[in-house]
Design a protein around this motif. Structure first.
Motif, PDB file in Angstrom:
ATOM      1  N   GLU A 150     -57.565 -43.144  40.626  1.00 48.88           N
ATOM      2  CA  GLU A 150     -57.439 -41.712  40.906  1.00 48.88           C
ATOM      3  C   GLU A 150     -57.255 -40.931  39.609  1.00 48.88           C
ATOM      4  N   ALA A 151     -57.074 -39.630  39.752  1.00 45.20           N
ATOM      5  CA  ALA A 151     -56.838 -38.688  38.658  1.00 45.20           C
ATOM      6  C   ALA A 151     -58.122 -38.193  38.035  1.00 45.20           C
ATOM      7  N   GLY A 152     -59.253 -38.370  38.709  1.00 44.16           N
ATOM      8  CA  GLY A 152     -60.482 -37.708  38.306  1.00 44.16           C
ATOM      9  C   GLY A 152     -61.013 -38.082  36.947  1.00 44.16           C
ATOM     10  N   VAL A 153     -60.822 -39.321  36.517  1.00 40.78           N
ATOM     11  CA  VAL A 153     -61.336 -39.783  35.232  1.00 40.78           C
ATOM     12  C   VAL A 153     -62.288 -40.947  35.478  1.00 40.78           C
ATOM     13  N   ALA A 154     -63.486 -40.856  34.905  1.00 42.71           N
ATOM     14  CA  ALA A 154     -64.457 -41.948  35.036  1.00 42.71           C
ATOM     15  C   ALA A 154     -64.927 -42.370  33.648  1.00 42.71           C
ATOM     16  N   LEU A 155     -64.956 -43.667  33.427  1.00 43.16           N
ATOM     17  CA  LEU A 155     -65.509 -44.248  32.203  1.00 43.16           C
ATOM     18  C   LEU A 155     -66.857 -44.852  32.565  1.00 43.16           C
ATOM     19  N   VAL A 156     -67.920 -44.357  31.937  1.00 43.40           N
ATOM     20  CA  VAL A 156     -69.277 -44.766  32.279  1.00 43.40           C
ATOM     21  C   VAL A 156     -69.917 -45.424  31.063  1.00 43.40           C
ATOM     22  N   GLY A 157     -70.372 -46.671  31.218  1.00 40.67           N
ATOM     23  CA  GLY A 157     -71.035 -47.343  30.114  1.00 40.67           C
ATOM     24  C   GLY A 157     -71.264 -48.807  30.416  1.00 40.67           C
ATOM     25  N   PRO A 158     -72.060 -49.481  29.583  1.00 39.08           N
ATOM     26  CA  PRO A 158     -72.293 -50.918  29.763  1.00 39.08           C
ATOM     27  C   PRO A 158     -70.998 -51.695  29.574  1.00 39.08           C
ATOM     28  N   GLY A 159     -70.703 -52.591  30.492  1.00 36.70           N
ATOM     29  CA  GLY A 159     -69.457 -53.340  30.435  1.00 36.70           C
ATOM     30  C   GLY A 159     -69.305 -54.163  29.180  1.00 36.70           C
ATOM     31  N   HIS A 160     -70.422 -54.602  28.572  1.00 39.94           N
ATOM     32  CA  HIS A 160     -70.346 -55.457  27.393  1.00 39.94           C
ATOM     33  C   HIS A 160     -70.472 -54.688  26.090  1.00 39.94           C
ATOM     34  N   MET A 161     -70.506 -53.354  26.148  1.00 36.03           N
ATOM     35  CA  MET A 161     -70.598 -52.575  24.922  1.00 36.03           C
ATOM     36  C   MET A 161     -69.217 -52.472  24.274  1.00 36.03           C
ATOM     37  N   ALA A 162     -69.161 -52.580  22.946  1.00 32.10           N
ATOM     38  CA  ALA A 162     -67.882 -52.573  22.243  1.00 32.10           C
ATOM     39  C   ALA A 162     -67.116 -51.280  22.475  1.00 32.10           C
ATOM     40  N   ASP A 163     -67.803 -50.135  22.448  1.00 32.51           N
ATOM     41  CA  ASP A 163     -67.112 -48.866  22.640  1.00 32.51           C
ATOM     42  C   ASP A 163     -66.587 -48.721  24.066  1.00 32.51           C
ATOM     43  N   THR A 164     -67.305 -49.278  25.051  1.00 28.33           N
ATOM     44  CA  THR A 164     -66.804 -49.258  26.427  1.00 28.33           C
ATOM     45  C   THR A 164     -65.510 -50.061  26.516  1.00 28.33           C
ATOM     46  N   ALA A 165     -65.515 -51.232  25.891  1.00 35.61           N
ATOM     47  CA  ALA A 165     -64.313 -52.073  25.897  1.00 35.61           C
ATOM     48  C   ALA A 165     -63.162 -51.372  25.182  1.00 35.61           C
ATOM     49  N   ARG A 166     -63.462 -50.684  24.072  1.00 33.27           N
ATOM     50  CA  ARG A 166     -62.413 -49.968  23.334  1.00 33.27           C
ATOM     51  C   ARG A 166     -61.772 -48.886  24.201  1.00 33.27           C
ATOM     52  N   LEU A 167     -62.601 -48.085  24.861  1.00 26.98           N
ATOM     53  CA  LEU A 167     -62.078 -46.998  25.689  1.00 26.98           C
ATOM     54  C   LEU A 167     -61.349 -47.528  26.918  1.00 26.98           C
ATOM     55  N   ARG A 356     -72.376 -61.582  10.802  1.00 24.17           N
ATOM     56  CA  ARG A 356     -72.583 -60.901  12.076  1.00 24.17           C
ATOM     57  C   ARG A 356     -71.285 -60.734  12.872  1.00 24.17           C
ATOM     58  N   TYR A 357     -70.150 -61.046  12.240  1.00 24.66           N
ATOM     59  CA  TYR A 357     -68.873 -60.924  12.945  1.00 24.66           C
ATOM     60  C   TYR A 357     -68.609 -59.481  13.356  1.00 24.66           C
ATOM     61  N   ALA A 358     -68.793 -58.552  12.407  1.00 25.96           N
ATOM     62  CA  ALA A 358     -68.515 -57.139  12.694  1.00 25.96           C
ATOM     63  C   ALA A 358     -69.407 -56.611  13.810  1.00 25.96           C
ATOM     64  N   GLU A 359     -70.672 -57.061  13.824  1.00 29.35           N
ATOM     65  CA  GLU A 359     -71.623 -56.615  14.850  1.00 29.35           C
ATOM     66  C   GLU A 359     -71.190 -57.045  16.251  1.00 29.35           C
ATOM     67  N   LEU A 360     -70.600 -58.241  16.353  1.00 26.80           N
ATOM     68  CA  LEU A 360     -70.244 -58.794  17.661  1.00 26.80           C
ATOM     69  C   LEU A 360     -68.785 -58.552  18.038  1.00 26.80           C
ATOM     70  N   GLU A 361     -68.017 -57.922  17.146  1.00 25.03           N
ATOM     71  CA  GLU A 361     -66.622 -57.605  17.422  1.00 25.03           C
ATOM     72  C   GLU A 361     -66.562 -56.596  18.568  1.00 25.03           C
ATOM     73  N   GLU A 442     -70.753 -70.452  12.882  1.00 28.42           N
ATOM     74  CA  GLU A 442     -71.933 -69.621  13.106  1.00 28.42           C
ATOM     75  C   GLU A 442     -71.820 -68.923  14.462  1.00 28.42           C
ATOM     76  N   LEU A 443     -72.315 -67.677  14.518  1.00 23.50           N
ATOM     77  CA  LEU A 443     -72.320 -66.892  15.747  1.00 23.50           C
ATOM     78  C   LEU A 443     -73.746 -66.577  16.149  1.00 23.50           C
ATOM     79  N   GLU A 444     -74.023 -66.572  17.458  1.00 17.17           N
ATOM     80  CA  GLU A 444     -75.363 -66.272  17.962  1.00 17.17           C
ATOM     81  C   GLU A 444     -75.286 -65.197  19.036  1.00 17.17           C
ATOM     82  N   GLY A 445     -76.338 -64.401  19.135  1.00 16.26           N
ATOM     83  CA  GLY A 445     -76.418 -63.389  20.183  1.00 16.26           C
ATOM     84  C   GLY A 445     -76.938 -62.074  19.653  1.00 16.26           C
ATOM     85  N   GLU A 446     -77.729 -61.388  20.457  1.00 17.13           N
ATOM     86  CA  GLU A 446     -78.243 -60.070  20.108  1.00 17.13           C
ATOM     87  C   GLU A 446     -77.485 -59.021  20.914  1.00 17.13           C
ATOM     88  N   GLY A 447     -76.658 -58.238  20.241  1.00 16.08           N
ATOM     89  CA  GLY A 447     -75.886 -57.210  20.923  1.00 16.08           C
ATOM     90  C   GLY A 447     -74.623 -57.722  21.577  1.00 16.08           C
TER      91      GLY A 447
END
Length: 548
Positions: A150-167, A356-361, A442-447
């Motif tokens: 409740e409280a009229g707030v919606a967070l809209v975005g891809p669940g796996h996006m870093a900024d979505t996770a941050r917010l 690629r650590y920073a990219e996948l953080e 080593e880390l693997e993955g695109e996005g």
């Protein structure tokens, strides 16, 4: 969330527990409350307060009724509850200067006792039995709002996006009710994006009170949601506590409860690193354990109950220790004055040195294992790097939902760095495997992280593992850059403090340090709380010396 009830993840709906969430006070209690306020009639349809107001009063309904209204992201309203005679308005924002999350409207024939903010604080202190009922109700109401989005707030975005996770993390850790719309999975997402004319490049967005915030910073989001309060640069506080982890919150509770004018400055959310712990099982008084967020939430309410102010989403960028009172410079250009300062800034997470650590953080690499992260990697293998208690707690928690948990440590095992009760749990679980002498290479993955490779340092043997997430828990570095050389630090950057009766005092009079940021401290929640509570006696001695 915080209360004597279970955490919201596994709690029964508080709205179904009406006797506790919306209690009716007795005639005798009503009479006592009347001594702190004034009776008045309210016209039908009149608003006692509206969503977005600050510093609203406390209302006890005597006759008629009061509708509590929630507003969705399109502005439509619905009734959360109708208070009848004997019931009262309010929730946790009555203890701070944040904007209120709901509106209240009078029904026909409404009469109320209005209790102003200052008198409400006196009421809670002077009438502890009423205060206990009110506090429990306020906490359960916030839990209900969180559960129902409740409280009229919606967070809209891809669940796996870093900024979505941050917010999402910022909203959740600050106990701000909201609804998450995952554009990767939610069937409503397309219509929502079309309604607000949003493109993928805009995501994530937060929609609140008609505003559409595109990729907001934490500070921008806090301002838009009324989380921050105005600062008076001319006001001099007795104590400024920098950091709202366990040590900082304990210092705030004890300082405020003993009459000191206290302000707490926190960059992210109450709880610090402990606030991200899924379960703390060895904290005194909680035999079944408690989440770090729940513990921090209780402490935050407790500090505010005694009058401490909490400034969230603002960081201290520097301190002028040549003048007195001290002047703290905030990252937004504002400043705060205080006669004494408690440094409780804790430490920040160490990171792996990998391409690629920073990219996948934030896109599969996390530093906390809460319900949010566990949901993103459910039924998939996960890797936890680290051998301390936080790593052990995370591994046990994740083993409930992950496909399998792999713990990687550089040394021979866990005995030197982890509590035995956690080691016993890990050894007894067939869903957790310990890999000694091992490190990620080593880390693997695109996005988003999809797989990683680790290497046994003794044999040199590599192994590839597809994973849903990597949890990095390899210690932390102290947050002391802002101190501007005012006080002595040890070679690792931790604050040196005195011994004896001046324990917790830094090399500059009036500046104290508690918790993980202090050199030689025991890095445990309980010890941080202990240091935060004990430092108040030193604060009193120092402030008294200024008056002589």
């Amino acid at each position: 969330m915080h209360s004597d009830s279970p955490d919201p993840v596994d709690a029964a709906d508080p709205y179904a527990r009406e006797a506790q969430t919306f209690p009716a006070l007795s005639a005798e209690m009503t009479e006592r409350i009347a001594g702190f306020g004034a009776e008045e009639a309210v016209a039908e349809g009149a608003f006692l307060f509206r969503r977005g107001d600050r510093s609203v009063d406390f209302f006890l309904c005597l006759a008629g009724g009061i509708e509590i209204l929630d507003h969705d992201v399109q502005g439509a309203e619905h009734v959360v509850h109708r208070h009848a005679a004997g019931q009262f308005t309010g929730e946790l924002d009555l203890f701070n200067d944040r904007t209120i999350l709901v509106s209240a409207r009078a029904l026909p024939g409404t009469r109320v006792i209005r209790v102003g903010r200052a008198d409400f604080r006196r009421l809670i202190t002077a009438e502890p039995d009423i205060g206990e009922i009110v506090m429990r109700a306020f906490i359960l109401r916030r839990v209900g709002m969180l559960l129902h989005g409740e409280a009229g707030v919606a967070l809209v975005g891809p669940g796996h996006m870093a900024d979505t996770a941050r917010l999402e993390t910022f909203l959740s850790r600050n106990a701000l009710p909201h609804r998450r719309i995952d554009t990767e999975q939610d069937a409503d997402a397309a219509g929502f994006l079309e309604c607000f004319a949003l493109r993928h490049a805009d995501l994530p967005v937060v929609v609140a009170d008609g505003q559409v915030l595109r990729r907001p910073s934490n500070a921008q989001l806090a301002d838009a949601l009324g989380l921050t309060s105005a600062i008076d640069p001319g006001h001099v506080h007795d104590v400024a506590v920098v950091g709202a982890g366990p040590a900082g919150l304990a210092a705030a509770v004890y300082a405020a409860s003993e009459g000191l004018d206290t302000i707490v400055i926190e960059s992210v959310a109450p709880g610090g690193q402990a606030g991200t712990s899924s379960k703390i099982e060895n904290y005194l008084g909680f035999p079944t354990g408690i989440s770090g967020q729940a513990l921090a939430g209780r402490a935050q309410v407790q500090a505010q109950k005694f009058g401490a102010r909490l400034l969230v989403s603002r960081s201290v960028a520097g301190i002028d220790c040549e003048t007195h009172p001290f002047r703290l410079q905030l990252d937004d250009g504002a400043s705060i004055q205080a006669r004494s300062v408690v440094v409780a800034t804790g430490a920040r997470y160490r990171k792996l040195d990998l391409p690629r650590y920073a990219e996948l953080e934030g896109n599969g690499i996390y530093y906390a294992a809460t319900a949010m992260e566990a949901g993103l990697c459910a039924s998939q293998p996960v890797v936890v790097v680290g051998g301390g208690n936080s790593a052990g707690q995370a591994a046990i928690y994740l083993s409930q939902t992950a496909g399998h948990v792999h713990i990687l440590v550089r040394g021979p095992g866990l005995a030197a760095t982890m509590s035995s009760y956690l080691i016993d749990r890990i050894e007894a679980s067939d869903r957790i495997t310990l890999h000694p002498y091992t490190e990620v290479t080593e880390l693997e993955g695109e996005g988003h992280l999809r797989a990683l490779r680790w290497t046994n340092r003794q044999s040199g043997a590599p192994q590839r593992q597809e994973v849903g997430a990597l949890f990095v828990m390899i210690g932390a570095e102290p947050n002391t850059e802002w101190l501007n050389g005012c006080i002595d630090l040890d070679p690792a950057g931790f604050v040196r403090t005195s011994e004896g009766h001046t324990l917790f005092c830094s090399t500059h009079p009036g500046i104290f340090a508690v918790g993980d940021v202090r050199a030689g401290s025991v890095k445990r929640v309980a010890s941080g709380v202990g240091e935060g509570s004990v430092v108040v006696s030193a604060l009193h001695r120092y402030l008294e010396s200024l008056r002589q």
